[in-house]
Write an enzyme that holds these catalytic residues in place. Structure first.
Site, PDB file in Angstrom:
ATOM      1  N   SER A 142       5.333  -0.663  -9.391  1.00 58.87           N
ATOM      2  CA  SER A 142       4.598  -1.577 -10.265  1.00 58.87           C
ATOM      3  C   SER A 142       3.780  -0.773 -11.268  1.00 58.87           C
ATOM      4  O   SER A 142       3.490   0.412 -11.055  1.00 58.87           O
ATOM      5  CB  SER A 142       3.646  -2.449  -9.430  1.00 58.87           C
ATOM      6  OG  SER A 142       2.693  -3.104 -10.239  1.00 58.87           O
ATOM      7  N   TYR A 165      -2.561  -2.802  -3.002  1.00 59.86           N
ATOM      8  CA  TYR A 165      -1.361  -2.928  -3.833  1.00 59.86           C
ATOM      9  C   TYR A 165      -1.186  -1.670  -4.682  1.00 59.86           C
ATOM     10  O   TYR A 165      -0.085  -1.131  -4.790  1.00 59.86           O
ATOM     11  CB  TYR A 165      -1.478  -4.162  -4.728  1.00 59.86           C
ATOM     12  CG  TYR A 165      -0.243  -4.473  -5.538  1.00 59.86           C
ATOM     13  CD1 TYR A 165       0.903  -4.978  -4.927  1.00 59.86           C
ATOM     14  CD2 TYR A 165      -0.220  -4.281  -6.909  1.00 59.86           C
ATOM     15  CE1 TYR A 165       2.041  -5.270  -5.664  1.00 59.86           C
ATOM     16  CE2 TYR A 165       0.903  -4.573  -7.654  1.00 59.86           C
ATOM     17  CZ  TYR A 165       2.031  -5.068  -7.030  1.00 59.86           C
ATOM     18  OH  TYR A 165       3.153  -5.350  -7.771  1.00 59.86           O
TER      19      TYR A 165
END
Length: 253
Positions: A142, A165
């Site tokens: 990401s 994350y």
């Protein structure tokens, strides 16, 4: 895509990226095995695509035994596996909590299932690729793995980008580079893709703020990411390995 038809297995096949990728792979005549814990979504995707070249596998693909069963099922159905795309995105019940509210038990679960799951999946698929003496693995990272979140995008909204994350996604980039060198001269390629934000019914204010950081579109669709993955699956990218390819409409600039 190259004209050679391939067999691709996709974890997280019921998700936004996995389902979009499945549609593109079927469109180009490839064979696809979609794996996910959500069987009802898998069956809907299979029905929609309506092709003899797609199969589904329901199971928790964060565990060694289920991953091995998934791979074995793919080989049984399609005789071989040319490539694997690991899109799984398992989250705990408290996923998305602010740093101040983060609980240890949920942190452990998310780190293990997402980052640990990526390592275990890589271990198991590499065992198969080594046996057949070729393979192609694509992991999903990401933009949060390459840069800190733009916290102003979340101001006064009931949402955030969790610190775990960022840790998970930066870890996946490191795993990609590690694996690529670890399996040097084995005729196996390993890369990862780092998408920007993907449309998922985010608040209008967040969408507006996010768009201001981008060049032309803002939040992306699963189909946008799929096109890049198709390139990495093709022989047109045969000498790209160990790389993190960013697709974010300029968000990280």
């Amino acid at each position: 895509m190259a004209k050679i038809k391939k067999t691709i297995i996709v974890t997280g096949g019921a998700g936004r990226i996995g389902s979009a990728l499945a549609a593109d792979l079927i469109k180009y005549g490839h064979k696809v095995l979609l794996g996910d814990i959500n069987n009802s979504k898998l069956l809907k995707i299979k029905k929609k695509l309506n092709s003899k070249n797609i199969e589904t596998f329901q199971g928790d693909l964060t565990t060694k035994n289920n991953i091995d069963r998934f791979i074995k099922f793919g080989v049984k159905k399609f005789k071989n596996i040319h490539a694997a795309v690991h899109c799984s995105y398992p989250t705990s019940k408290k996923w998305g909590a602010r740093l101040e509210d983060l609980e240890e038990i949920h942190l452990k679960n998310d780190l293990q299932n997402q980052l640990g799951g990526s390592i275990i999946f890589s271990q198991r698929i590499m065992k198969y690729f080594l046996k057949q003496k070729k393979g192609n693995l694509i992991l999903i990272s990401s933009i949060q793995g390459i840069q800190a979140p733009k916290f102003n995008h979340y101001k006064n909204l009931n949402m955030t980008s969790p610190i775990e994350y960022s840790a998970i996604k930066s870890g996946i980039i490191s795993i990609t580079k590690y694996l690529s060198k670890y399996y040097k001269n084995k005729n196996i390629r390993i890369n990862c893709v780092s998408p920007g934000g993907i449309k998922d019914n985010q608040p209008k204010l967040f969408t507006k703020r996010y768009r201001q950081s981008c060049n032309s579109k803002g939040l992306l669709d699963g189909e946008d990411i799929s096109k890049l993955i198709l390139f990495l699956l093709s022989d047109k990218s045969k000498y790209i390995t160990g790389q993190n390819l960013v697709i974010d409409d300029g968000w990280s600039l």
